[in-house]
Design an enzyme around this catalytic site. Structure first.
Site, PDB file in Angstrom:
ATOM      1  N   ARG A 171       1.125  -0.926  -0.720  1.00 25.58           N
ATOM      2  CA  ARG A 171       0.021   0.208   0.057  1.00 25.58           C
ATOM      3  C   ARG A 171       1.151   0.886  -0.122  1.00 25.58           C
ATOM      4  O   ARG A 171       0.236   1.811  -0.766  1.00 25.58           O
ATOM      5  CB  ARG A 171      -0.947   0.204   1.173  1.00 25.58           C
ATOM      6  CG  ARG A 171      -1.929   1.003   1.231  1.00 25.58           C
ATOM      7  CD  ARG A 171      -3.433   0.782   2.017  1.00 25.58           C
ATOM      8  NE  ARG A 171      -2.449   1.499   3.551  1.00 25.58           N
ATOM      9  CZ  ARG A 171      -3.559   0.596   4.425  1.00 25.58           C
ATOM     10  NH1 ARG A 171      -4.704   0.511   4.153  1.00 25.58           N
ATOM     11  NH2 ARG A 171      -2.987   1.524   5.535  1.00 25.58           N
ATOM     12  N   GLU A 224     -16.562   5.758   3.886  1.00 30.11           N
ATOM     13  CA  GLU A 224     -16.148   4.928   5.245  1.00 30.11           C
ATOM     14  C   GLU A 224     -15.497   5.874   5.884  1.00 30.11           C
ATOM     15  O   GLU A 224     -16.484   6.770   5.794  1.00 30.11           O
ATOM     16  CB  GLU A 224     -14.280   3.901   4.461  1.00 30.11           C
ATOM     17  CG  GLU A 224     -13.484   5.707   4.241  1.00 30.11           C
ATOM     18  CD  GLU A 224     -12.291   5.552   3.919  1.00 30.11           C
ATOM     19  OE1 GLU A 224     -11.884   4.410   5.067  1.00 30.11           O
ATOM     20  OE2 GLU A 224     -11.012   5.840   3.122  1.00 30.11           O
ATOM     21  N   LYS A 227      -2.269   6.595   1.093  1.00 27.76           N
ATOM     22  CA  LYS A 227      -3.037   7.152   2.453  1.00 27.76           C
ATOM     23  C   LYS A 227      -2.111   8.269   2.299  1.00 27.76           C
ATOM     24  O   LYS A 227      -1.135   7.917   2.652  1.00 27.76           O
ATOM     25  CB  LYS A 227      -2.449   5.850   3.236  1.00 27.76           C
ATOM     26  CG  LYS A 227      -2.496   6.040   4.799  1.00 27.76           C
ATOM     27  CD  LYS A 227      -2.276   4.221   5.289  1.00 27.76           C
ATOM     28  CE  LYS A 227      -2.588   4.596   7.110  1.00 27.76           C
ATOM     29  NZ  LYS A 227      -3.891   5.058   6.881  1.00 27.76           N
TER      30      LYS A 227
HETATM   31  N1  PLP Z   1      -9.828   4.246   5.886  1.00 26.05           N
HETATM   32  C1  PLP Z   1      -8.667   4.872   6.580  1.00 26.05           C
HETATM   33  C2  PLP Z   1      -9.105   6.347   6.037  1.00 26.05           C
HETATM   34  C3  PLP Z   1      -7.644   4.890   7.612  1.00 26.05           C
HETATM   35  O1  PLP Z   1      -7.057   5.814   7.594  1.00 26.05           O
HETATM   36  C4  PLP Z   1      -7.272   3.648   7.469  1.00 26.05           C
HETATM   37  C5  PLP Z   1      -6.452   3.154   8.278  1.00 26.05           C
HETATM   38  O2  PLP Z   1      -5.141   2.793   8.734  1.00 26.05           O
HETATM   39  C6  PLP Z   1      -8.551   2.231   7.481  1.00 26.05           C
HETATM   40  C7  PLP Z   1      -9.042   2.745   6.408  1.00 26.05           C
HETATM   41  C8  PLP Z   1      -7.955   0.934   7.950  1.00 26.05           C
HETATM   42  O3  PLP Z   1      -6.694   0.750   7.003  1.00 26.05           O
HETATM   43  P1  PLP Z   1      -6.165  -0.495   7.861  1.00 26.05           P
HETATM   44  O4  PLP Z   1      -6.745  -2.258   8.663  1.00 26.05           O
HETATM   45  O5  PLP Z   1      -5.075  -0.753   6.425  1.00 26.05           O
HETATM   46  O6  PLP Z   1      -5.523  -0.209   9.153  1.00 26.05           O
HETATM   47  C1  COI Z   2      -4.209   3.578  11.378  1.00 26.76           C
HETATM   48  O1  COI Z   2      -5.345   2.494  11.926  1.00 26.76           O
HETATM   49  O2  COI Z   2      -3.223   3.458  11.270  1.00 26.76           O
HETATM   50  C2  COI Z   2      -4.806   5.061  10.972  1.00 26.76           C
HETATM   51  O3  COI Z   2      -3.465   5.512  10.365  1.00 26.76           O
HETATM   52  C3  COI Z   2      -5.887   5.165  11.473  1.00 26.76           C
HETATM   53  C4  COI Z   2      -5.245   7.209  11.964  1.00 26.76           C
HETATM   54  C5  COI Z   2      -4.342   6.914  12.495  1.00 26.76           C
HETATM   55  C6  COI Z   2      -5.332   7.668  10.534  1.00 26.76           C
END
Ligand code: PLP
Ligand code: COI
Length: 339
Positions: free
Chosen positions: A79, A218, A182
């Site tokens: 990612r 989301e 991200k």
């Molecule tokens: N959506 C957003 C906007 C986020 O910042 C995050 C955090 O990383 C997620 C979803 C969840 O992603 P992950 O499960 O890979 O941490």
């Molecule tokens: C995460 O879940 O790792 C995130 O980055 C979410 C938030 C702290 C931005």
């Protein structure tokens, strides 16, 4: 060191070392270890002016057996490379990413929270354009820095239901914008709505698709899912961040014999869900008791008793058990880190 592990919030806690690597003249350099919390930066760096930056978040867990387990770091690597491409930064070689992440954990191993404390070690890689530009162009120099910090639950409620607010007057990401990667700008775009939601008594915001405002996208810091009968239902949208936690929960749902649906989720469908949750590395599963539409004042109540639903509970327990090594790692998600 006297940390009350069980009381840690999701926040910055100083650890001892971070690891860094510069990309200069078209190549990544040597890994550097630093004990400074600061990075020297050119005032014209592209990350500061034009948002040329991306970050990641993953977690490591202490097992009952005293071994440290890192969850799906290879997905975070994929990612960050996608995010890098999306804002014209160099991708990071897999071996470099792995070695930096593991070094950051190993050098701060005393900050890995104990098994059963409810806390974990959060790993935050940050890739920034560090080269100077005044015109809008990609930088010619980049910095990857990885720090770690022990964390507790993202929402102060922990594994307790939270209230979430649907908004239409702000979007976190444009339909063909950067929602699927991200990058910091997505979070900046969501700040006003999120702080307002806090002030109005909600844990976070649920954004809708920016084009039609018909479908759930989301939550600010996490993906969304709903449970109806034996189905796990989660939005498919170009402007949603592909969550690694959500990907894992879809597999866990299938493992538990549930149907998995990943598709557009119309707002009205919320009224048919028996449970709902926000999921992410930081949020883990944050069960949602109620979603309130700020414009229509519609209240979607999932749990009148204020308790966490049985499906969210089962999925949360399974995910955590895999992460800590209490349940077999049948999908190869966990990597032991030598400390
Ligand atoms: N959506 C957003 C906007 C986020 O910042 C995050 C955090 O990383 C997620 C979803 C969840 O992603 P992950 O499960 O890979 O941490
Ligand atoms: C995460 O879940 O790792 C995130 O980055 C979410 C938030 C702290 C931005």
């Amino acid at each position: 060191m006297n940390i009350e592990w069980g009381k840690l919030p999701f926040g910055y806690y100083k650890t001892e070392y971070n690891v860094r690597c510069y990309y200069r003249n078209g190549a990544w350099g040597e890994i550097e270890i630093s004990s400074s919390e600061y990075i020297p930066i050119h005032m014209a760096a592209t990350c500061l002016h034009y948002g040329q930056e991306a970050f990641e978040g993953m977690k490591a867990f202490m097992g009952k057996d005293g071994k440290v387990r890192l969850f799906r770091w290879d997905e975070n690597w994929k990612r960050i490379c996608n995010s890098a491409k999306g804002v014209m930064m160099p991708t990071v070689p897999k071996e470099l990413f792995e070695s930096m992440v593991k070094k950051a954990i190993k050098m701060n191993s005393k900050f890995v929270p104990p098994y059963g404390s409810g806390a974990s070690l959060y790993i935050r890689p940050l890739l920034i354009g560090s080269g100077a530009r005044v015109g809008v162009h990609p930088a010619d120099e980049y910095l990857l820095v990885i720090f770690v910090t022990p964390v507790g639950p993202y929402f102060k409620e922990g594994f307790k239901p939270v209230k979430v607010q649907i908004v239409r007057d702000y979007d976190r990401a444009a339909p063909l914008g950067t929602g699927h990667i991200k990058v910091g700008g997505n979070y900046a775009a969501g700040l006003i709505a999120t702080e307002r939601a806090h002030d109005e008594g909600y844990s976070t915001v649920l954004f809708l698709d920016a084009k039609e405002k018909k479908y759930i996208d989301e939550a600010g810091p996490a993906n969304f899912f709903g449970i109806r009968g034996n189905s796990y239902i989660t939005p498919d949208s170009h402007s949603v961040l592909p969550s690694i936690t959500n990907m894992s929960l879809r597999q866990i749902a299938a493992d538990l014999g549930m149907n998995v649906e990943r598709r557009h989720v119309p707002v009205e469908e919320l009224s048919t869900f028996e449970e709902a949750g926000a999921c992410g590395t930081a949020a883990v599963i944050s069960p949602i008791s109620e979603i309130v539409d700020r414009d229509t004042n519609t209240h979607y109540v999932f749990r009148k008793d204020g308790k966490v639903g049985p499906v969210c509970t089962k999925m949360y327990e399974r995910l955590l058990a895999i992460q800590t090594g209490d349940y077999p790692d049948n999908h190869g998600w966990v990597d032991l880190v030598e400390i």
